[in-house]
Design an enzyme around this catalytic site. Structure first.
Site, PDB file in Angstrom:
ATOM      1  NE  ARG A  99      -3.076   0.168   2.962  1.00 12.03           N
ATOM      2  CZ  ARG A  99      -3.936   0.406   4.181  1.00 12.03           C
ATOM      3  NH1 ARG A  99      -4.650  -0.788   4.523  1.00 12.03           N
ATOM      4  NH2 ARG A  99      -4.059   1.461   4.661  1.00 12.03           N
ATOM      5  NE  ARG A 109      -2.133   4.577   7.333  1.00 10.21           N
ATOM      6  CZ  ARG A 109      -1.837   3.282   7.024  1.00 10.21           C
ATOM      7  NH1 ARG A 109      -0.564   2.962   6.358  1.00 10.21           N
ATOM      8  NH2 ARG A 109      -2.529   2.431   7.255  1.00 10.21           N
TER       9      ARG A 109
END
Ligand code: AMP
Length: 173
Positions: free
Chosen positions: A156, A167
């Site tokens: 990803r 994140r």
């Protein structure tokens, strides 16, 4: 039964959600999976979400609540939902009350995954996912075949170190 899984990215929610759903006769609703499919298919939702996702930022709350509301109206969730990756903000938590009520549901449990940041970075740096069915793997290389559907395993974009750090910051905030 409706269950919400809560915790940092990479904590293991996506691994446990399908197992839990199967044992409960429910279906998994992973907002990240819905968004990644939309990006791949180039739908209006995907076009809106892509730039947020690539940076590891959150997609706007109203978009997320719309996605969840629409999904829960589908027959596959009639016997219950295991929510993975939502809620992530206070407005989403507040909005979720309305969305659940609108689909005639109550939340039976929230499961919190508690894991430290060093483990998260280690897990996400070594993670691949199936580009077709989104099953996550640790310790398997990109290009290998998915055990479940034969799709190709890929890395990803938001599992690269800069995006992982962002994140985690976004999660803490
Ligand atoms: P995940 O697969 O849960 O790690 O989600 C991947 C990305 O999708 C996140 O980094 C966000 O950009 C977006 N996303 C997924 N779920 C949400 C949510 N509940 N709120 C905002 N953005 C989300």
């Amino acid at each position: 039964m409706n269950i919400l899984l809560f915790g940092k990215p990479g904590a293991g929610k996506g691994t446990q959600a399908p197992k839990l759903a199967e044992s409960l006769g429910a279906a998994t609703l992973a907002t990240g999976d819905v968004l990644r499919s939309a990006v791949r298919e180039g739908t209006p939702l995907g076009r809106k979400a892509k730039e947020f996702m690539d940076r590891g930022d959150l997609v706007p709350d109203d978009v997320i609540l719309g996605v969840v509301g629409e999904a829960l109206a589908r027959p596959e969730y009639a016997r219950g939902a295991v929510l993975d990756g939502v809620v992530r903000t206070v407005p989403q938590a507040e909005g979720m009350h309305r969305v659940l009520k609108a689909s005639g549901r109550t939340l039976d449990a929230v499961v919190y995954f508690d894991i430290d940041n060093d483990h998260i970075v280690e897990r996400l740096s070594g993670r691949t996912v199936c580009e077709k069915c989104q099953t996550p793997y640790t310790g398997r290389n990109a290009g290998e075949a998915c055990d479940k559907c034969g799709g190709t395993l890929v890395r990803r974009k938001d599992d690269e170190p800069d995006a992982i750090r962002n994140r985690l910051k976004v999660y803490e905030a």
